[in-house]
Design an enzyme around this catalytic site. Structure first.
Site, PDB file in Angstrom:
ATOM      1  N   CYS A 149      -1.769   8.597   3.551  1.00  0.00           N
ATOM      2  CA  CYS A 149      -1.616   8.037   2.212  1.00  0.00           C
ATOM      3  C   CYS A 149      -2.880   8.215   1.391  1.00  0.00           C
ATOM      4  CB  CYS A 149      -1.234   6.565   2.292  1.00  0.00           C
ATOM      5  SG  CYS A 149      -2.373   5.579   3.287  1.00  0.00           S
ATOM      6  N   GLU A 203       0.890  -1.160   0.000  1.00  0.00           N
ATOM      7  CA  GLU A 203       0.000   0.000   0.000  1.00  0.00           C
ATOM      8  C   GLU A 203       0.928   1.209   0.000  1.00  0.00           C
ATOM      9  OE1 GLU A 203      -1.044   3.183   1.660  1.00  0.00           O
ATOM     10  OE2 GLU A 203      -1.883   2.088   3.370  1.00  0.00           O
TER      11      GLU A 203
END
Length: 681
Positions: A295, A256
C-alpha cells in the site's frame, strides 16, 4: 486432501468442511481451503467481552508490554515455520522478512515503547493537571483509560503476518481483545501465525480470535465501546465506514486504504549526482518488493522533463536485471502476485493506465519467470509506464494497479511537481529526492497536508534510510483523503487511539488520588523517615520532605563559576548586572539546582540507586546574593517496570516533584527528577 483452514473462536478451532480453495501463487496448486461452517459472531464478541477483556485488564500496561516482548521473541524463534508457508503467497525470502520478522519486530518495538512510556496500572494521566480556580482548590486534567470494548481488525492480503500484528500490538497494550479477519487469499499464513501464538501460551484466553472467510454480521454485534480498523481498498473502506451499526453507535473506524503514492526527483538533482541513482533505486525497489503489492509502493514517479528519459533508461536497465520466478530459489529477486485473481485485476488496471501513458518496460522485454510449474503461477512483469503530459490525464492519478507497476510523470518546475503530487488526493507516503535543503523546506510543508508520511532522501540519509515503503512502529502509518484518513502505528499515539480520553475535574487531592500522580496543592504526607530511605513498595504518592534552608553567598557563585567554567556576566559583572532587568548579580540556575540536591539528597547507601533524568525544569525567579532557599521533595509518580538487577532484586522508577523556594516562599525553580529505586526483595 487440501488443508481446511480453521477460525479460532471462543477458545476453540472451528472448521472441518472445505469451501473456497486457495491456490499457491507459485504454481497454482491448492494450498488450503476456507471452511464452510458458519461462525457465531455473537459468541465471538461475547467471548471477547466476558473472557478476553477481564483477563487483559487483570494485567497492567507494563505487564502487557512484557507479554508482547515475549511473544515477539517466540515468533522470531519459530519464524521458519512461517517462511515455509509464506513462499506460497508469492513472497521471496526478503519479502517474507518484511512480513514475518517485521511483524515480530513490531511487537517488540511496542513492548519497548510501552515499558518506557506507559505507567503501571491501567490509567494514563495525560497531564499536566491545571488549576481551574484562584485559590488552588479546583483543578482539571485528562486521563486515558481502556475502552472496555473489542477491536475488530480487518486486514489486506499483502502482509498476512505483519498486517495482523501491527494492529494487534497497540490494541493489546491498550487492553482491548481483538478479533482478526485476514484477507482470504493469503489467510493460510495468518492462520499459521495464530496457531503459533496460541502454542506460545503467552496471551490470555480471549485476547485474540481469528476469522477465516467472511465477517457475516460481526459489525452488527458491536457497540460504542468497540473499535474497527481496516486495511484494503478505498472502495471497501468507504462501504465499511457507513455501515449502519458503525454509524448508529459512533464506533471509531480507522482505515488505511490504497493510495497513489509518489516520489519526486527535485530539479536540483542531475544524472551525475548520487541522488539520481538513489531515486532510480528507490522506484525500482518499490516496484519489485512484494511484487509491488504494498500500500506504500511508489505508483507515480515525478521527474523533471529534461531528465525523464534518463530516468526511464536507468530504470529499464535495473528492471531488466531483476530475476523473477519461484521465490524459494536463491537467485530470484521478485516473486508472484498473491493470486490469479490479483493478476487479472492488475492486468485490467494497466490497460486503463495505458490510455494516458506509453510503455517503457514490460512483459514484451523478455519476461520469463524461472522455476518449475511457474507457468500456472501469478507472475506479473514489472511494468514501467511514462506519461509525458500527466496534467492532462486523470487515470494515472486515479487508477492503482496493485502490483509491480509505476508511472513516470514529466514536470516543468517544482510547483508543477507539487501539483502532480496533490492529484493523488491523499497518500500514505511520498518521497522527495533532493540535494538542496531549501527545496526540502519549500516542498515538505506544501505537500504534508496530503500525505501521512514524507521521506526526504539524499546521500547523507541513504546509508541508514529504511526506504520509502517501510512503515515504522515509531511513526504514523496512514494518510488523509483517498488513503483512508486514519492513523496506525505512530508509537504510543497508536495505543492512545484505543483508549478513552476523559476530562476530570475536582480538588487537587482527588485528582492526585485518581491519577496516581501528585499535583501541587494536593494533600501530602510529611514523612517521618527521609523518602529516599524507603523502598519502592513502601513509598506512597505524596510522601514529602521539606528541607532545611541555605543562604546563597557570593563565595557560592564564585566557586560554582570556577568549577563549571560559566563566567556569564550576570553572575560576575556587578555593573552590567545592575543595568540588566534583574538589577543585581544572580546565582547560576544550575547552582540552584545543585544546591537543592544538596538539601534533599540522603547521602548514605539506600534504596534510591540512581538519578537518571530531569523533566519539566523551569527557573522561575532569580536567586541573588543573600537570598535563602529551601526545597520541597514529593513522591509524584511510581512505575513498576517488573525488572530486576543482577542479584535478582526488583526495581521501580519514581518521579519526584521538586519545588525550590526563596525566603518569601516564592518558587524559584521547579522540576521533576527521575530515580531508580530498589524493592525490598
Amino acid at each position: 486432501m487440501t488443508n481446511v483452514l480453521q477460525s479460532y473462536i471462543a477458545g476453540r478451532w472451528v472448521g472441518t468442511q472445505a469451501a473456497q480453495t486457495l491456490n499457491s501463487a507459485i504454481n497454482g496448486q491448492p494450498v488450503a481451503s476456507t471452511h464452510a461452517e458458519a461462525l457465531d459472531f455473537g459468541e465471538a464478541v461475547s467471548h471477547a467481552r466476558k473472557a478476553g477483556l477481564p483477563a487483559l485488564l487483570a494485567l497492567d500496561f507494563q505487564q502487557r508490554a512484557e507479554r508482547l516482548k515475549a511473544l515477539g521473541k517466540y515468533l522470531a524463534q519459530h519464524k521458519e515455520k512461517l517462511y515455509a508457508i509464506s513462499a506460497h503467497t508469492g513472497a521471496t525470502r526478503a519479502d517474507g522478512w518484511i512480513d514475518i520478522e517485521g511483524g515480530a519486530g513490531t511487537l517488540m518495538a511496542y513492548a519497548s515503547m510501552g515499558s518506557n512510556e506507559l505507567p503501571s496500572g491501567n490509567l494514563v494521566h495525560e497531564g499536566p493537571a491545571m488549576p481551574l480556580g484562584r485559590k488552588g482548590g479546583f483543578a482539571g486534567t485528562h486521563i486515558l483509560v481502556p475502552r472496555q470494548g473489542v477491536a475488530v481488525h480487518i486486514n489486506a492480503f499483502n502482509f498476512p503476518v505483519w498486517g495482523l500484528l501491527e494492529k494487534f500490538a497497540p490494541s493489546f497494550l491498550a487492553g482491548m481483545p481483538c478479533i482478526g479477519k485476514p484477507a482470504t487469499a493469503t489467510s493460510y499464513l495468518t492462520e499459521a501465525l495464530v496457531r503459533l501464538i496460541n502454542e506460545s501460551g503467552l496471551l490470555p484466553e480471549g485476547a485474540l480470535q481469528l476469522v477465516i472467510g467472511g465477517t457475516g454480521d460481526l459489525l452488527d454485534r458491536l457497540d460504542g465501546s468497540d473499535f474497527v480498523t481496516f486495511t484494503g481498498s478505498a472502495d471497501t473502506a468507504a462501504k465499511l465506514r457507513v455501515h449502519p451499526n458503525v454509524v448508529r453507535n459512533s464506533i471509531p473506524f480507522n482505515a488505511e486504504a490504497d493510495s497513489l503514492n509518489c516520489a519526486i526527483l527535485a530539479p536540483d538533482v542531475t544524472p551525475d549526482d548520487e541522488e539520481f541513482d538513489l531515486f532510480v533505486k528507490e522506484v525500482a525497489r518499490e516496484m519489485t518488493t512484494k511484487a509491488g503489492q504494498k500500500c506504500t509502493a511508489i505508483r507515480r514517479a515525478i521527474v523533471p522533463r529534461q531528465h525523464v528519459d534518463a530516468v526511464a533508461e536507468r530504470l529499464r536497465a535495473r528492471l531488466a536485471k531483476t530475476v523473477i520466478g519461484d521465490p524459494t530459489r536463491e537467485d530470484v529477486r521478485m516473486g508472484a502476485l498473491a493470486s490469479r485473481a490479483q493478476f487479472d485485476d492488475v492486468s485490467e488496471r494497466v490497460a486503463m493506465l495505458m490510455q494516458g501513458a506509453e510503455l517503457v518496460y514490460g512483459a514484451r522485454d523478455g519476461f520469463a519467470p524461472v522455476g518449475d510449474g511457474v507457468a500456472n503461477g501469478a507472475f506479473f512483469s514489472p511494468t514501467l509506464l511514462l506519461s509525458r503530459k500527466p496534467l492532462e490525464h486523470d487515470a494515472v492519478h486515479d487508477v492503482e494497479a496493485f502490483g509491480p507497476v509505476s508511472t513516470l510523470m514529466a514536470y516543468d518546475g517544482i510547483d508543477e511537481a507539487m501539483a502532480l503530487a496533490a492529484r493523488g488526493r491523499g497518500s500514505l507516503v511520498g518521497t522527495l529526492v533532493t540535494r538542496d535543503p531549501k527545496t526540502a523546506a519549500r516542498v515538505i510543508p506544501a505537500v504534508a497536508a496530503l500525505h501521512g508520511r514524507f521521506l526526504v532522501l539524499d546521500r547523507e540519509a541513504a546509508a541508514e534510510s529504511t526506504g520509502h515503503g517501510s512503515p515504522l512502529p515509531q511513526l504514523k502509518h496512514g494518510g488523509p483523503g483517498r488513503a483512508g484518513g486514519g492513523e496506525e502505528l505512530g508509537g504510543i499515539r497508536a495505543v492512545k487511539h484505543y483508549l478513552q480520553r476523559t476530562a476530570v475535574q475536582g480538588s487537587p487531592t482527588m485528582i492526585a488520588a485518581i491519577t496516581g500522580e501528585y499535583m501541587r496543592g494536593a494533600a501530602r504526607q510529611e514523612s517521618e523517615s527521609h523518602p529516599f530511605r524507603k523502598h519502592f513498595e513502601d513509598l506512597q504518592i505524596g510522601d514529602s520532605l521539606l528541607t532545611h534552608r541555605r543562604t546563597v553567598g557570593e563565595a557560592d557563585i564564585v566557586a560554582f563559576g570556577g568549577i563549571s567554567g560559566d563566567y556569564f556576566y550576570m553572575h560576575f559583572d556587578e555593573v552590567a548586572a545592575k543595568e540588566s532587568p534583574f538589577g543585581k548579580r544572580i546565582a547560576h540556575g544550575y547552582f540552584v539546582l545543585s544546591a537543592a540536591a544538596g538539601l534533599f539528597v540522603s547521602p548514605a547507601p539506600g534504596p534510591v540507586l540512581a538519578n537518571y533524568g530531569l523533566d519539566t525544569l523551569r527557573f522561575v525567579k532569580p536567586v541573588g546574593i543573600g537570598d535563602t532557599i529551601r526545597a520541597r521533595l514529593t513522591a509524584k509518580r511510581k512505575i513498576d517496570r517488573n525488572k530486576k538487577d543482577a542479584n535478582g532484586v526488583g526495581q521501580g522508577v519514581v518521579a519526584w516533584d521538586v519545588e525550590v523556594t526563596n525566603q518569601l516562599d516564592e518558587v524559584v525553580a521547579s522540576y521533576d527528577i527521575l530515580t531508580l529505586v530498589s524493592k525490598r526483595a
